[in-house]
Design an enzyme around this catalytic site. Sequence first.
Site, mmCIF file in Angstrom:
data_model
loop_
_atom_site.group_PDB
_atom_site.id
_atom_site.type_symbol
_atom_site.label_atom_id
_atom_site.label_comp_id
_atom_site.label_asym_id
_atom_site.label_seq_id
_atom_site.Cartn_x
_atom_site.Cartn_y
_atom_site.Cartn_z
ATOM 1 N N GLN A 1 3.211 9.963 1.188
ATOM 2 C CA GLN A 1 4.496 9.251 1.203
ATOM 3 C C GLN A 1 5.358 9.602 -0.008
ATOM 4 O O GLN A 1 6.566 9.378 0.007
ATOM 5 C CB GLN A 1 4.280 7.732 1.250
ATOM 6 C CG GLN A 1 3.656 7.260 2.554
ATOM 7 C CD GLN A 1 3.503 5.765 2.557
ATOM 8 O OE1 GLN A 1 2.504 5.247 2.086
ATOM 9 N NE2 GLN A 1 4.491 5.053 3.066
ATOM 10 N N CYS B 1 6.034 -0.303 6.842
ATOM 11 C CA CYS B 1 5.653 0.865 6.054
ATOM 12 C C CYS B 1 6.859 1.277 5.211
ATOM 13 O O CYS B 1 7.986 1.290 5.721
ATOM 14 C CB CYS B 1 5.273 1.986 7.020
ATOM 15 S SG CYS B 1 4.851 3.531 6.222
ATOM 16 N N LEU B 2 6.625 1.619 3.957
ATOM 17 C CA LEU B 2 7.743 2.024 3.097
ATOM 18 C C LEU B 2 8.415 3.299 3.611
ATOM 19 O O LEU B 2 9.557 3.576 3.264
ATOM 20 C CB LEU B 2 7.275 2.217 1.652
ATOM 21 C CG LEU B 2 6.787 0.937 0.951
ATOM 22 C CD1 LEU B 2 6.384 1.241 -0.484
ATOM 23 C CD2 LEU B 2 7.826 -0.164 0.995
ATOM 24 N N HIS C 1 -4.168 1.331 7.750
ATOM 25 C CA HIS C 1 -2.803 1.881 7.769
ATOM 26 C C HIS C 1 -2.696 3.076 6.808
ATOM 27 O O HIS C 1 -2.162 4.130 7.168
ATOM 28 C CB HIS C 1 -1.821 0.766 7.380
ATOM 29 C CG HIS C 1 -0.393 1.190 7.258
ATOM 30 N ND1 HIS C 1 0.604 0.708 8.090
ATOM 31 C CD2 HIS C 1 0.226 2.043 6.394
ATOM 32 C CE1 HIS C 1 1.762 1.256 7.742
ATOM 33 N NE2 HIS C 1 1.565 2.070 6.716
ATOM 34 N N GLU C 2 -3.227 2.899 5.596
ATOM 35 C CA GLU C 2 -3.102 3.972 4.593
ATOM 36 C C GLU C 2 -3.989 5.169 4.932
ATOM 37 O O GLU C 2 -3.598 6.313 4.705
ATOM 38 C CB GLU C 2 -3.412 3.440 3.189
ATOM 39 C CG GLU C 2 -2.521 2.284 2.710
ATOM 40 C CD GLU C 2 -1.026 2.530 2.837
ATOM 41 O OE1 GLU C 2 -0.596 3.694 2.777
ATOM 42 O OE2 GLU C 2 -0.279 1.547 3.019
ATOM 43 N N GLY D 1 0.833 -1.186 0.000
ATOM 44 C CA GLY D 1 0.000 0.000 0.000
ATOM 45 C C GLY D 1 0.870 1.238 0.000
ATOM 46 O O GLY D 1 2.038 1.184 0.423
ATOM 47 N N HIS E 1 -2.223 7.421 7.205
ATOM 48 C CA HIS E 1 -1.266 8.320 6.525
ATOM 49 C C HIS E 1 -1.942 9.619 6.087
ATOM 50 O O HIS E 1 -1.340 10.692 6.137
ATOM 51 C CB HIS E 1 -0.696 7.650 5.266
ATOM 52 C CG HIS E 1 0.487 6.758 5.512
ATOM 53 N ND1 HIS E 1 1.673 7.219 6.032
ATOM 54 C CD2 HIS E 1 0.671 5.434 5.274
ATOM 55 C CE1 HIS E 1 2.535 6.204 6.111
ATOM 56 N NE2 HIS E 1 1.952 5.114 5.664
HETATM 57 NI NI NI Z 1 2.745 3.218 5.519
#
Ligand code: NI
Length: 168
Positions: free
Chosen positions: A51, A96-97, A138-139, A46, A142
């Site tokens: 991000q 998470c990236l 999670h997204e 995701g 963000h």
């Molecule tokens: Ni993330």
Amino acid sequence: MAIRHVRTIGDDILYKKCKPVKAMTPRLAQLIEDMFETMYTNYGVGLAAPQVGILKQIVVIDVDDDDVPDEERNQYVFINPEILESRGSSTAYEGCLSVPGKSGKVTRPEWVKVKAQDENMEEFIMEAEGMLARAICHECDHLEGELYVDRVEGELKDTSELTEEDMN
Ligand code: NI
């Protein structure tokens, strides 16, 4: 298509709230394509627009296994997502990236009902469970300027130190 630079923990932009998208534009359509490419290149499931430095309410998700062929993949685009309902709870490691190389245990709903718009700005409502529900939560965090590290139970670990047991 282009791979965009992924912002990492400590970057101010990750802590800001994203603005709703009012209309699809060629620029945003390009952003969505780039977000998928950036996510796949980094082996993510995701990615949220902040991000890659864009404060808009856009999320892409694909939780399918790597070996699923392209034409069978479930690629989700959530624009202006809103979680309408949630049920149950599930605790598992997530990463998470924007927090490279780390993982931590987070409790999320087991099931969610989410309302959003797709890449054509068509509204849809969907229900999701398990890993997809986790990814949506999670997204969506963000988009509110929140990172999972603030929800971690116990220690944030190096992903390389996770055992087989941790992953289940
Ligand atoms: Ni993330």
